[in-house]
Design a protein around this motif. Structure first.
Motif, short mmCIF file in Angstrom:
data_model
loop_
_atom_site.label_atom_id
_atom_site.label_comp_id
_atom_site.label_asym_id
_atom_site.label_seq_id
_atom_site.Cartn_x
_atom_site.Cartn_y
_atom_site.Cartn_z
N ILE A 1 -9.76 -11.16 -2.86
CA ILE A 1 -9.64 -9.70 -2.76
C ILE A 1 -9.08 -9.36 -1.38
N LYS A 2 -7.88 -8.86 -1.35
CA LYS A 2 -7.21 -8.52 -0.10
C LYS A 2 -7.20 -7.00 0.06
N ARG A 3 -7.61 -6.54 1.23
CA ARG A 3 -7.60 -5.11 1.50
C ARG A 3 -6.58 -4.77 2.57
N GLY A 4 -5.98 -3.57 2.40
CA GLY A 4 -5.00 -3.15 3.38
C GLY A 4 -4.85 -1.65 3.38
N ILE A 5 -4.22 -1.13 4.43
CA ILE A 5 -3.99 0.30 4.55
C ILE A 5 -2.51 0.55 4.85
N GLY A 6 -2.05 1.71 4.42
CA GLY A 6 -0.65 2.07 4.64
C GLY A 6 -0.49 3.57 4.63
N VAL B 1 1.67 14.06 4.94
CA VAL B 1 1.48 12.65 5.28
C VAL B 1 0.28 12.15 4.51
N GLN B 2 0.41 10.98 3.90
CA GLN B 2 -0.70 10.39 3.15
C GLN B 2 -1.00 8.98 3.66
N PHE B 3 -2.28 8.69 3.76
CA PHE B 3 -2.76 7.36 4.14
C PHE B 3 -3.55 6.80 2.96
N ALA B 4 -3.29 5.54 2.63
CA ALA B 4 -3.91 4.93 1.46
C ALA B 4 -4.59 3.61 1.84
N GLU B 5 -5.70 3.34 1.17
CA GLU B 5 -6.41 2.07 1.32
C GLU B 5 -6.52 1.43 -0.05
N VAL B 6 -6.12 0.16 -0.16
CA VAL B 6 -6.11 -0.52 -1.45
C VAL B 6 -6.84 -1.85 -1.36
N VAL C 1 -6.76 1.40 -5.88
CA VAL C 1 -6.63 2.34 -4.77
C VAL C 1 -8.02 2.89 -4.48
N GLU C 2 -8.53 2.65 -3.28
CA GLU C 2 -9.91 3.00 -2.98
C GLU C 2 -10.05 4.33 -2.25
N ARG C 3 -9.06 4.70 -1.46
CA ARG C 3 -9.21 5.91 -0.66
C ARG C 3 -7.84 6.44 -0.27
N ILE C 4 -7.70 7.76 -0.26
CA ILE C 4 -6.49 8.40 0.23
C ILE C 4 -6.88 9.61 1.07
N VAL C 5 -6.28 9.71 2.23
CA VAL C 5 -6.39 10.91 3.07
C VAL C 5 -5.02 11.55 3.13
N ALA C 6 -4.96 12.82 2.77
CA ALA C 6 -3.68 13.52 2.72
C ALA C 6 -3.73 14.75 3.62
N THR D 1 2.68 9.48 -2.38
CA THR D 1 1.55 8.64 -2.81
C THR D 1 1.96 7.21 -3.13
N SER D 2 2.97 7.03 -3.97
CA SER D 2 3.33 5.66 -4.38
C SER D 2 3.82 4.84 -3.20
N ALA D 3 4.54 5.48 -2.28
CA ALA D 3 5.04 4.74 -1.10
C ALA D 3 3.89 4.35 -0.18
N ALA D 4 2.91 5.24 0.00
CA ALA D 4 1.76 4.91 0.84
C ALA D 4 0.98 3.74 0.25
N ILE D 5 0.82 3.75 -1.08
CA ILE D 5 0.11 2.65 -1.74
C ILE D 5 0.90 1.34 -1.59
N ALA D 6 2.21 1.41 -1.75
CA ALA D 6 3.04 0.21 -1.61
C ALA D 6 2.95 -0.36 -0.19
N ASN D 7 2.94 0.51 0.81
CA ASN D 7 2.81 0.03 2.19
C ASN D 7 1.43 -0.55 2.45
#
Length: 565
Positions: free
Chosen positions: A246-251, A424-429, A440-445, A533-539
């Motif tokens: 399980i790999k976690r990351g933010i973008g 601006v959106q920040f995503a954690e996956v 997708v676990e969290r998004i701050v917009a 959203t989709s770009a933030a998740i991809a990053n």
């Protein structure tokens, strides 16, 4: 430094909760149409054209529309058929698309194949951008990737080529920031890759290159700072830092959309001699709370509560209203509503002034359901009692939406401002590299929308846009049979969408833009909330795995193919 890559996005169908449909009732004295539509006037105008009827003989009513997202404009073929059958039968005819018909024929966000090359200096300064894209619009045009490459970041050398590829499939249609969602998916990933190659924090790169002299750029600069702090951007680690499966990351990614209004919009405010106030406009409510914001704006001028205002919309017999598209309704209707309410309130003050020892009408105030004279607040009376005593019959005032105070870049029925909308959106996956499942676990917009008339409604729009963006990024995909061209998952079972169990924790930060552009300074929010959203998740996927995923959706097949490449 050159970043070069190919990106692919899939076809997404609109899937509104309420499918397309109308009830047509052709009578000797005229035609009445009850429509699930995003623009009552487009339904009326097309019916008038096809059946050679004067517009005055056609009435279109839309009490509520159960979702549209861009596809519910005009009367459509089934609408023409319903009218024709009603004319022949002499009775009302109801036609609603079933779920399969909605998927297949009502519209979709077209797919895209994008080839992107970006050149930059060692400090991140952009030197050249070259983009070629193809999209299958089915039997309709408009399968581009929007204007983000030309509009978001300034670059001295720019070339974009966008091609439609026509296929024997259902037509594409406008879909919540048409083209921009596909374009931002590639652009913001390319910018993140550029930052990685230059060993720069993605936020620092954007601070350097997001420099167009527009108010949405200034908003984004503030949003990057505020949202990054709230999100906890400082805990970002190197890519592929987790040891287990399980790999976690933010973008993060940025959004950009245009600020649009419809200057013909006209609002009427009436005051009856019992003190009741009502507002009229023919625009429709597609679930965004148009009735609420109209009531709020008008109530403020009369010192009433929003619940005290009668709001009448969704009927072409009322003054002309804007379509629900392009994030324009609130910006279009609230300014004339306030202006009409102000004019009606001042007229009412003049009629009530004689009841207060011939006070100067300018000294008459309205507050807390009462009317009185400034300086003599203790003698204020209930508005309804004073209105009944004045016996003025009815007051009616009309106001029209004009261009903003400093004008617009594109004149005409649809005005596009030199200002803009951003976010601006920040995503954690979390990515399971064994199964290919992305969560997708969290998004701050952080989103800007001018002055938010009703913050709760604005938050709801942003949350809805993010949920739709997560669904697009991870799940939704139109599957076509290669031999027959038939859609194999034209339902809400195999056409997978995000559900409550897949919805991440979402936090919305509203950023006001008080630009003094109109009497309410309201702008839209719907499109911009869906773009990044989709770009933030991809990053975030890259930060989790160390691999760039350039194909949507991020389903197990595409994820495992990316990880093994």
């Amino acid at each position: 430094m050159i970043v070069e890559a190919e990106y692919r996005t899939q076809v997404q169908t609109h899937v509104p909760m309420e499918t397309h449909g109308i009830v047509a009732d052709w009578q000797d004295d005229g035609l009445t149409i009850y429509a699930s539509t995003q623009h009552t006037h487009s339904v009326r105008d097309e019916a008038a054209e096809y059946f050679d009827l004067p517009k005055s003989k056609i009435r279109v009513i839309s009490d509520f529309t159960g979702g549209g997202f861009g596809a519910k404009y005009g009367i459509n073929n089934f609408g023409l058929l319903a009218i024709h059958l009603s004319q022949k039968a002499g009775a009302p005819v109801r036609m609603m698309l079933d779920r399969r018909e909605e998927h297949v024929s009502a519209g979709n966000r077209p797919n895209s194949l994008q080839r992107v090359r970006i050149g930059a200096k060692q400090d991140g300064t952009l030197t050249a951008i070259d983009v070629i894209s193809w999209g299958t619009g089915g039997i309709a045009g408009g399968a581009g990737i929007g204007f983000c490459y030309n509009a978001l970041y300034p670059c001295p050398n720019m070339r974009t080529e966008q091609y439609d590829v026509f296929t024997n499939a259902g037509p594409c249609a406008a879909f919540r920031a048409p083209g921009q969602v596909q374009g931002i998916f590639s652009l913001e990933q390319a910018m993140d890759e550029l930052a990685d190659r230059l060993q720069l924090d993605p936020l620092i790169l954007r601070d350097r290159i997001d420099t167009k002299p527009t108010d949405d750029m200034l908003a984004r600069a503030h949003e990057r700072k505020v949202a990054a702090e709230r999100f906890g951007w400082g805990r970002r680690r190197r890519p592929n830092a987790d040891a287990g499966p399980i790999k976690r990351g933010i973008g993060m990614a940025q959004a950009q959309w245009v600020y649009v209004v419809s200057p013909p919009t006209t609002v009427e405010v009436r005051v009856a001699d019992d003190g009741s106030v009502s507002v009229y406009n023919s625009t429709q409510d597609v679930g965004t709370g148009t009735r609420t914001v109209l009531a709020q704006v008008v109530a403020e001028e009369f010192g009433l509560n929003a619940k005290d205002i009668g709001v009448f919309i969704g009927d072409t017999r009322f003054p002309w209203g804007p379509p629900s598209g392009g994030s324009r309704v609130t910006a279009s209707v609230t300014a004339p509503a306030r202006n009409a309410a102000y004019a009606a309130a001042r007229d009412l003050a003049a009629r009530l002034a004689p009841l207060f020892d011939d006070a100067d009408p300018d000294d008459i105030f309205f507050a807390d359901g009462k009317v009185g004279v400034r300086g003599k607040e203790g003698a204020a009376r209930p508005l309804k009692d004073a209105a009944k005593e004045a016996k003025f019959g009815e007051i009616s005032k009309l106001a029209k939406r004009h261009d903003d105070y400093e004008g617009f870049a594109v004149p005409g029925e649809l005005s596009i401002s030199r200002h803009g909308l951003g976010g601006v959106q920040f995503a954690e996956v979390a990515v399971d590299v064994e199964t290919g499942v992305v969560k997708v676990e969290r998004i701050v917009a952080a989103s800007d929308c001018g002055r938010p008339i009703n913050p709760k409604l604005v938050e709801s729009q942003v949350i809805g846009g993010i949920i739709q963006g997560v669904s697009y990024a991870i799940y939704e995909d139109r599957i076509m049979d290669a031999a027959s061209g038939h859609q194999l998952n034209a339902n809400v079972d195999q056409y997978k969408m995000v559900g409550s169990r897949e919805t991440p924790a979402i936090e919305v930060l509203l950023m006001e833009q008080i630009g003094a552009q109109s009497s309410t300074d309201a702008r839209g929010i719907a499109e911009a909330s869906n773009v990044a959203t989709s770009a933030a998740i991809a990053n975030a996927f890259y930060n989790a795995t160390g691999k760039r995923i350039r194909t949507l959706p991020m389903n197990p097949a595409n994820v495992l193919a990316t990880l093994s490449a």
